[in-house]
Scaffold this motif. Structure first.
Motif, PDB file in Angstrom:
ATOM      1  N   VAL A   1       0.858  -1.179   0.000  1.00 22.94           N
ATOM      2  CA  VAL A   1       0.000   0.000   0.000  1.00 22.94           C
ATOM      3  C   VAL A   1       0.895   1.231   0.000  1.00 22.94           C
ATOM      4  CG1 VAL A   1      -0.266   0.098   2.516  1.00 22.94           C
ATOM      5  CG2 VAL A   1      -2.022   1.097   1.077  1.00 22.94           C
ATOM      6  N   VAL A   2       0.480   2.245  -0.770  1.00 23.05           N
ATOM      7  CA  VAL A   2       1.257   3.476  -0.867  1.00 23.05           C
ATOM      8  C   VAL A   2       0.378   4.676  -0.558  1.00 23.05           C
ATOM      9  CG1 VAL A   2       2.915   2.552  -2.537  1.00 23.05           C
ATOM     10  CG2 VAL A   2       0.854   3.684  -3.354  1.00 23.05           C
ATOM     11  N   GLY A   3       0.999   5.743  -0.069  1.00 21.87           N
ATOM     12  CA  GLY A   3       0.247   6.953   0.200  1.00 21.87           C
ATOM     13  C   GLY A   3       1.119   8.062   0.749  1.00 21.87           C
ATOM     14  N   PHE A   4       0.532   9.250   0.811  1.00 21.75           N
ATOM     15  CA  PHE A   4       1.190  10.435   1.344  1.00 21.75           C
ATOM     16  C   PHE A   4       0.601  10.819   2.693  1.00 21.75           C
ATOM     17  CE2 PHE A   4       2.114  10.912  -3.178  1.00 21.75           C
ATOM     18  CZ  PHE A   4       3.425  11.320  -3.157  1.00 21.75           C
ATOM     19  N   GLY A   5      -0.052   9.898   3.364  1.00 22.98           N
ATOM     20  CA  GLY A   5      -0.740  10.206   4.617  1.00 22.98           C
ATOM     21  C   GLY A   5       0.193  10.609   5.743  1.00 22.98           C
ATOM     22  N   LEU A   6      -0.425  10.928   6.862  1.00 18.33           N
ATOM     23  CA  LEU A   6       0.335  11.361   8.029  1.00 18.33           C
ATOM     24  C   LEU A   6       1.256  10.259   8.524  1.00 18.33           C
ATOM     25  CD1 LEU A   6      -2.408  13.260  10.070  1.00 18.33           C
ATOM     26  CD2 LEU A   6      -0.777  14.179   8.412  1.00 18.33           C
ATOM     27  N   THR A   7       2.410  10.650   8.994  1.00 16.33           N
ATOM     28  CA  THR A   7       3.387   9.710   9.527  1.00 16.33           C
ATOM     29  C   THR A   7       3.112   9.468  11.007  1.00 16.33           C
ATOM     30  OG1 THR A   7       4.925  11.484  10.080  1.00 16.33           O
ATOM     31  CG2 THR A   7       5.130  10.508   7.884  1.00 16.33           C
ATOM     32  N   ASN A   8       3.965   8.674  11.639  1.00 18.87           N
ATOM     33  CA  ASN A   8       3.793   8.343  13.059  1.00 18.87           C
ATOM     34  C   ASN A   8       3.742   9.572  13.956  1.00 18.87           C
ATOM     35  OD1 ASN A   8       3.716   5.645  12.476  1.00 18.87           O
ATOM     36  ND2 ASN A   8       5.863   5.279  12.980  1.00 18.87           N
ATOM     37  N   ASN A   9       4.405  10.651  13.565  1.00 17.31           N
ATOM     38  CA  ASN A   9       4.412  11.874  14.378  1.00 17.31           C
ATOM     39  C   ASN A   9       3.342  12.867  13.908  1.00 17.31           C
ATOM     40  OD1 ASN A   9       5.567  12.682  11.996  1.00 17.31           O
ATOM     41  ND2 ASN A   9       7.505  13.344  12.892  1.00 17.31           N
ATOM     42  N   PHE A  10       2.337  12.359  13.138  1.00 13.95           N
ATOM     43  CA  PHE A  10       1.184  13.143  12.684  1.00 13.95           C
ATOM     44  C   PHE A  10       1.566  14.314  11.788  1.00 13.95           C
ATOM     45  CE2 PHE A  10      -0.021  11.117  16.683  1.00 13.95           C
ATOM     46  CZ  PHE A  10      -1.072  10.324  16.220  1.00 13.95           C
ATOM     47  N   LYS A  11       2.652  14.152  11.032  1.00 15.14           N
ATOM     48  CA  LYS A  11       3.064  15.173  10.068  1.00 15.14           C
ATOM     49  C   LYS A  11       2.882  14.605   8.668  1.00 15.14           C
ATOM     50  CE  LYS A  11       6.171  17.472  13.134  1.00 15.14           C
ATOM     51  NZ  LYS A  11       6.715  18.742  13.219  1.00 15.14           N
ATOM     52  N   ALA A  12       2.559  15.497   7.730  1.00 18.76           N
ATOM     53  CA  ALA A  12       2.393  15.068   6.342  1.00 18.76           C
ATOM     54  C   ALA A  12       3.725  14.581   5.785  1.00 18.76           C
ATOM     55  CB  ALA A  12       1.857  16.216   5.500  1.00 18.76           C
ATOM     56  N   SER A  13       3.659  13.509   5.040  1.00 13.73           N
ATOM     57  CA  SER A  13       4.861  12.964   4.435  1.00 13.73           C
ATOM     58  C   SER A  13       5.243  13.801   3.223  1.00 13.73           C
ATOM     59  CB  SER A  13       4.620  11.520   4.002  1.00 13.73           C
ATOM     60  OG  SER A  13       5.715  11.057   3.270  1.00 13.73           O
TER      61      SER A  13
ATOM     62  N   THR B   1       1.410  -1.078  12.284  1.00 17.58           N
ATOM     63  CA  THR B   1       1.655  -0.818  10.875  1.00 17.58           C
ATOM     64  C   THR B   1       0.311  -0.716  10.186  1.00 17.58           C
ATOM     65  OG1 THR B   1       3.716  -2.056  10.936  1.00 17.58           O
ATOM     66  CG2 THR B   1       2.736  -1.680   8.770  1.00 17.58           C
ATOM     67  N   ASN B   2       0.019   0.444   9.603  1.00 13.65           N
ATOM     68  CA  ASN B   2      -1.308   0.642   9.058  1.00 13.65           C
ATOM     69  C   ASN B   2      -1.310   1.835   8.116  1.00 13.65           C
ATOM     70  OD1 ASN B   2      -4.105   0.477   8.716  1.00 13.65           O
ATOM     71  ND2 ASN B   2      -4.440   0.034  10.869  1.00 13.65           N
ATOM     72  N   VAL B   3      -2.446   2.044   7.427  1.00 12.26           N
ATOM     73  CA  VAL B   3      -2.631   3.265   6.661  1.00 12.26           C
ATOM     74  C   VAL B   3      -2.993   4.370   7.646  1.00 12.26           C
ATOM     75  CG1 VAL B   3      -3.366   2.032   4.594  1.00 12.26           C
ATOM     76  CG2 VAL B   3      -5.087   2.825   6.211  1.00 12.26           C
ATOM     77  N   GLY B   4      -2.895   5.608   7.211  1.00 12.41           N
ATOM     78  CA  GLY B   4      -3.208   6.720   8.097  1.00 12.41           C
ATOM     79  C   GLY B   4      -4.049   7.766   7.400  1.00 12.41           C
ATOM     80  N   LYS B   5      -4.393   8.785   8.148  1.00  9.41           N
ATOM     81  CA  LYS B   5      -5.172   9.883   7.604  1.00  9.41           C
ATOM     82  C   LYS B   5      -4.422  10.478   6.416  1.00  9.41           C
ATOM     83  CE  LYS B   5      -7.587  14.054   8.913  1.00  9.41           C
ATOM     84  NZ  LYS B   5      -7.960  14.949   9.986  1.00  9.41           N
ATOM     85  N   GLY B   6      -5.128  10.632   5.304  1.00  9.24           N
ATOM     86  CA  GLY B   6      -4.512  11.162   4.095  1.00  9.24           C
ATOM     87  C   GLY B   6      -4.144  10.094   3.086  1.00  9.24           C
ATOM     88  N   ASP B   7      -4.225   8.815   3.465  1.00 12.13           N
ATOM     89  CA  ASP B   7      -3.903   7.738   2.532  1.00 12.13           C
ATOM     90  C   ASP B   7      -5.098   7.315   1.686  1.00 12.13           C
ATOM     91  OD1 ASP B   7      -1.200   7.461   3.178  1.00 12.13           O
ATOM     92  OD2 ASP B   7      -1.626   6.080   4.822  1.00 12.13           O
ATOM     93  N   SER B   8      -6.301   7.759   2.047  1.00 11.00           N
ATOM     94  CA  SER B   8      -7.507   7.350   1.321  1.00 11.00           C
ATOM     95  C   SER B   8      -7.361   7.614  -0.173  1.00 11.00           C
ATOM     96  CB  SER B   8      -8.724   8.092   1.845  1.00 11.00           C
ATOM     97  OG  SER B   8      -8.986   7.718   3.170  1.00 11.00           O
ATOM     98  N   GLY B   9      -7.788   6.648  -0.963  1.00 10.91           N
ATOM     99  CA  GLY B   9      -7.694   6.762  -2.418  1.00 10.91           C
ATOM    100  C   GLY B   9      -6.431   6.167  -2.986  1.00 10.91           C
ATOM    101  N   GLY B  10      -5.471   5.867  -2.126  1.00 10.88           N
ATOM    102  CA  GLY B  10      -4.235   5.227  -2.581  1.00 10.88           C
ATOM    103  C   GLY B  10      -4.485   3.762  -2.912  1.00 10.88           C
ATOM    104  N   SER B  11      -3.523   3.153  -3.533  1.00 13.20           N
ATOM    105  CA  SER B  11      -3.709   1.767  -3.968  1.00 13.20           C
ATOM    106  C   SER B  11      -3.086   0.759  -3.023  1.00 13.20           C
ATOM    107  CB  SER B  11      -3.124   1.573  -5.363  1.00 13.20           C
ATOM    108  OG  SER B  11      -1.716   1.706  -5.328  1.00 13.20           O
TER     109      SER B  11
END
Length: 124
Positions: free
Chosen positions: A4-16, A58-68
């Protein structure tokens, strides 16, 4: 295993600032449901979606929606799912819960009808 790929928030809640990826297993509907009956009983719809991930953080996070969520077979990559949602805790997904993915296979007829140049032929 799927990727799974995405630009969602990282562990420290910052945008990647770069595209992130992680590998995660696709889980059975039963395993998802039994992991959290209240959540998955409401949102898990076999045929429409499925779940994947780990319960170790290990999971997807906020902002990853729509990724593959893609799987590799014989050196080729196929989109198996689209990041849909995870169990929410305040403003982010719960890292110790599986996430839901829209089941691309359920939409293949629509995809083929709406992408006339799409070819399923392999290059040899």
């Amino acid at each position: 295993m799927a990727t799974v790929v995405g630009f969602g928030l990282t562990n420290n809640f910052k945008a990647s600032g770069s595209l992130l990826e992680t590998k995660m297993p696709i889980k059975s509907h039963k395993e998802c449901y039994l992991s959290d009956r209240k959540f998955f009983g409401k949102y898990l719809k076999p045929g429409d979606n499925f779940c994947a991930g780990y319960t170790n953080g290990t999971n997807v996070g906020k902002g990853d929606s729509g990724g593959s969520l893609a799987v590799e077979k014989d050196g080729r990559w196929f989109i198996r799912g689209v990041v849909s949602m995870g169990k929410k805790l305040q403003n982010d997904t719960v890292p110790h819960s599986y996430s839901l993915f829209n089941d691309v296979a359920n939409y293949m007829d629509w995809i083929v009808e709406n992408t006339p140049d799409l070819s399923f032929q392999g290059s040899n």
